[in-house]
Design a protein around this motif. Structure first.
Motif, PDB file in Angstrom:
ATOM      1  N   ASP A  91     -71.380  67.753  -1.536  1.00 14.98           N
ATOM      2  CA  ASP A  91     -70.610  68.742  -0.776  1.00 14.98           C
ATOM      3  C   ASP A  91     -69.532  68.077   0.071  1.00 14.98           C
ATOM      4  O   ASP A  91     -69.768  67.039   0.698  1.00 14.98           O
ATOM      5  N   THR A  92     -68.369  68.701   0.118  1.00 13.96           N
ATOM      6  CA  THR A  92     -67.249  68.231   0.934  1.00 13.96           C
ATOM      7  C   THR A  92     -67.247  68.975   2.269  1.00 13.96           C
ATOM      8  O   THR A  92     -67.939  69.993   2.425  1.00 13.96           O
ATOM      9  N   PRO A  93     -66.455  68.513   3.235  1.00 14.59           N
ATOM     10  CA  PRO A  93     -66.341  69.252   4.491  1.00 14.59           C
ATOM     11  C   PRO A  93     -65.937  70.709   4.278  1.00 14.59           C
ATOM     12  O   PRO A  93     -66.466  71.605   4.943  1.00 14.59           O
ATOM     13  N   LEU A  94     -65.006  70.970   3.356  1.00 12.97           N
ATOM     14  CA  LEU A  94     -64.597  72.347   3.073  1.00 12.97           C
ATOM     15  C   LEU A  94     -65.776  73.173   2.584  1.00 12.97           C
ATOM     16  O   LEU A  94     -65.936  74.343   2.968  1.00 12.97           O
ATOM     17  N   MET A  95     -66.614  72.586   1.755  1.00 14.88           N
ATOM     18  CA  MET A  95     -67.792  73.300   1.257  1.00 14.88           C
ATOM     19  C   MET A  95     -68.745  73.643   2.389  1.00 14.88           C
ATOM     20  O   MET A  95     -69.337  74.729   2.418  1.00 14.88           O
ATOM     21  N   HIS A  96     -68.909  72.714   3.339  1.00 17.39           N
ATOM     22  CA  HIS A  96     -69.799  72.986   4.470  1.00 17.39           C
ATOM     23  C   HIS A  96     -69.290  74.154   5.302  1.00 17.39           C
ATOM     24  O   HIS A  96     -70.072  75.022   5.717  1.00 17.39           O
ATOM     25  N   ALA A  97     -67.986  74.179   5.550  1.00 13.35           N
ATOM     26  CA  ALA A  97     -67.406  75.277   6.326  1.00 13.35           C
ATOM     27  C   ALA A  97     -67.558  76.599   5.575  1.00 13.35           C
ATOM     28  O   ALA A  97     -67.870  77.630   6.178  1.00 13.35           O
ATOM     29  N   ALA A  98     -67.350  76.558   4.252  1.00 11.74           N
ATOM     30  CA  ALA A  98     -67.480  77.763   3.429  1.00 11.74           C
ATOM     31  C   ALA A  98     -68.925  78.237   3.390  1.00 11.74           C
ATOM     32  O   ALA A  98     -69.205  79.441   3.462  1.00 11.74           O
ATOM     33  N   MET A  99     -69.861  77.301   3.278  1.00  7.91           N
ATOM     34  CA  MET A  99     -71.278  77.621   3.209  1.00  7.91           C
ATOM     35  C   MET A  99     -71.770  78.311   4.479  1.00  7.91           C
ATOM     36  O   MET A  99     -72.588  79.237   4.448  1.00  7.91           O
ATOM     37  N   MET A 100     -71.229  77.861   5.629  1.00  7.38           N
ATOM     38  CA  MET A 100     -71.656  78.399   6.917  1.00  7.38           C
ATOM     39  C   MET A 100     -70.848  79.629   7.344  1.00  7.38           C
ATOM     40  O   MET A 100     -71.147  80.257   8.348  1.00  7.38           O
ATOM     41  N   GLY A 101     -69.817  79.944   6.583  1.00  6.93           N
ATOM     42  CA  GLY A 101     -69.028  81.126   6.896  1.00  6.93           C
ATOM     43  C   GLY A 101     -68.049  80.951   8.034  1.00  6.93           C
ATOM     44  O   GLY A 101     -67.647  81.938   8.669  1.00  6.93           O
ATOM     45  N   HIS A 102     -67.627  79.718   8.295  1.00 10.51           N
ATOM     46  CA  HIS A 102     -66.696  79.448   9.393  1.00 10.51           C
ATOM     47  C   HIS A 102     -65.258  79.626   8.898  1.00 10.51           C
ATOM     48  O   HIS A 102     -64.583  78.665   8.509  1.00 10.51           O
ATOM     49  N   ALA A 103     -64.779  80.871   8.926  1.00  9.14           N
ATOM     50  CA  ALA A 103     -63.463  81.189   8.380  1.00  9.14           C
ATOM     51  C   ALA A 103     -62.346  80.446   9.094  1.00  9.14           C
ATOM     52  O   ALA A 103     -61.384  79.992   8.457  1.00  9.14           O
ATOM     53  N   ALA A 104     -62.433  80.312  10.418  1.00 11.86           N
ATOM     54  CA  ALA A 104     -61.368  79.635  11.172  1.00 11.86           C
ATOM     55  C   ALA A 104     -61.264  78.168  10.775  1.00 11.86           C
ATOM     56  O   ALA A 104     -60.158  77.611  10.697  1.00 11.86           O
ATOM     57  N   VAL A 105     -62.394  77.538  10.506  1.00 10.86           N
ATOM     58  CA  VAL A 105     -62.391  76.129  10.097  1.00 10.86           C
ATOM     59  C   VAL A 105     -61.829  75.998   8.685  1.00 10.86           C
ATOM     60  O   VAL A 105     -61.049  75.089   8.407  1.00 10.86           O
ATOM     61  N   VAL A 106     -62.226  76.902   7.802  1.00  8.42           N
ATOM     62  CA  VAL A 106     -61.702  76.887   6.433  1.00  8.42           C
ATOM     63  C   VAL A 106     -60.186  77.030   6.460  1.00  8.42           C
ATOM     64  O   VAL A 106     -59.459  76.286   5.776  1.00  8.42           O
ATOM     65  N   LYS A 107     -59.696  77.960   7.260  1.00  5.57           N
ATOM     66  CA  LYS A 107     -58.250  78.165   7.364  1.00  5.57           C
ATOM     67  C   LYS A 107     -57.561  76.931   7.923  1.00  5.57           C
ATOM     68  O   LYS A 107     -56.478  76.536   7.462  1.00  5.57           O
ATOM     69  N   GLU A 108     -58.170  76.284   8.913  1.00  4.86           N
ATOM     70  CA  GLU A 108     -57.612  75.065   9.490  1.00  4.86           C
ATOM     71  C   GLU A 108     -57.520  73.967   8.436  1.00  4.86           C
ATOM     72  O   GLU A 108     -56.515  73.268   8.336  1.00  4.86           O
ATOM     73  N   LEU A 109     -58.542  73.811   7.631  1.00  2.63           N
ATOM     74  CA  LEU A 109     -58.572  72.773   6.606  1.00  2.63           C
ATOM     75  C   LEU A 109     -57.491  72.970   5.546  1.00  2.63           C
ATOM     76  O   LEU A 109     -56.847  72.007   5.120  1.00  2.63           O
TER      77      LEU A 109
END
Length: 250
Positions: A91-109
């Motif tokens: 898993d990549t950092p993007l996958m972790h953010a997606a898995m946890m539902g952190h939309a703001a982090v996904v958008k930042e990435l």
């Protein structure tokens, strides 16, 4: 190759393999829990920004697990950050953010320009992309963001994986035009750069926040501002930064 063409295609960075067990558990927790000061000190002390714990979690992936946008933004300002690193499950950092539902982090990435171009289509050990992970976890907002993803067009230099000398480029400069307190991008309005008498600059909004609770002292070095200030606009504008921000907005 330095960044010369804003329209050049962004090729995903082939990040190097991690050295597991080089990131302590307390630093993993600092990033996960949003302890920006501790993470900042860790980097300023010369530690490896891409160090990983025994499971392959880096500071970035830990911040993504915890949904810590400010920590992710701070890490994005570091030139030698690698963003496609893989943990024990691939898993990549993007996958972790997606898995946890952190939309703001996904958008930042996916919207923050960086020399390490993001790979949104990489597969983990279970043949899943970040989008697949978001769908499986039922995070509709993240799913929508990833379905419409359009990465910033910023090519990485050919020797990025092993380079140690900072690359002076317009793209690197863009990543530094942020308030060091709130880590938001400077602009011509509420985030306009202001120069304190100590020499540090913070945005108008942060100056207003400091004034709302007492006298104006620098949040970075704690020195009290020497000028008479009633409102944030009384603090001089940092015209060097302001001019660069204006140029970037054209």
């Amino acid at each position: 190759m330095a960044c010369k063409d804003d329209d050049a295609p962004c090729q995903p960075c082939q990040c190097p393999s991690l050295s597991y067990g080089t990131l302590s558990s307390d630093m993993y927790l600092a990033a996960k829990n949003g302890d920006l000061q501790k993470v900042r000190q860790y980097i300023e002390n010369g530690n490896d920004i891409n160090a990983a714990d025994s499971d392959g979690y880096t500071l970035l992936s830990s911040a993504c697990v915890g949904g810590q946008v400010k920590v992710v933004r701070f890490l994005h300002r570091q030139l030698y950050l690698h963003r496609n690193t893989r943990d024990w499950a691939g898993d990549t950092p993007l996958m972790h953010a997606a898995m946890m539902g952190h939309a703001a982090v996904v958008k930042e990435l996916i919207t923050r320009p960086h020399m390490c171009c993001l790979d949104v289509n990489v597969l983990n050990n279970y043949e899943e992309t970040a989008l697949d992970v978001a769908i499986s976890a039922g995070h509709a907002q993240v799913e929508e963001i990833l379905q419409k993803v359009k990465l910033p067009k910023l090519p990485a230099p050919g020797d990025f994986r092993t380079a140690r000398t900072p690359i002076k480029s317009r793209c690197q400069l863009m990543m530094r035009l942020e308030c060091e307190v709130c880590l938001e991008d400077y602009n011509q309005k509420e985030r306009r750069a202001r120069s304190l008498s100590c020499g540090h600059s913070v945005c108008t909004s942060c100056v207003a926040g400091i004034l709302s609770v007492g006298r104006l002292s620098c949040p970075l070095c704690r020195k009290v501002h020497s000028g008479h200030v009633v409102k944030a606009e009384d603090v001089p504008v940092n015209f060097a930064v302001d001019g660069l921000v204006r140029e970037m907005e054209l």
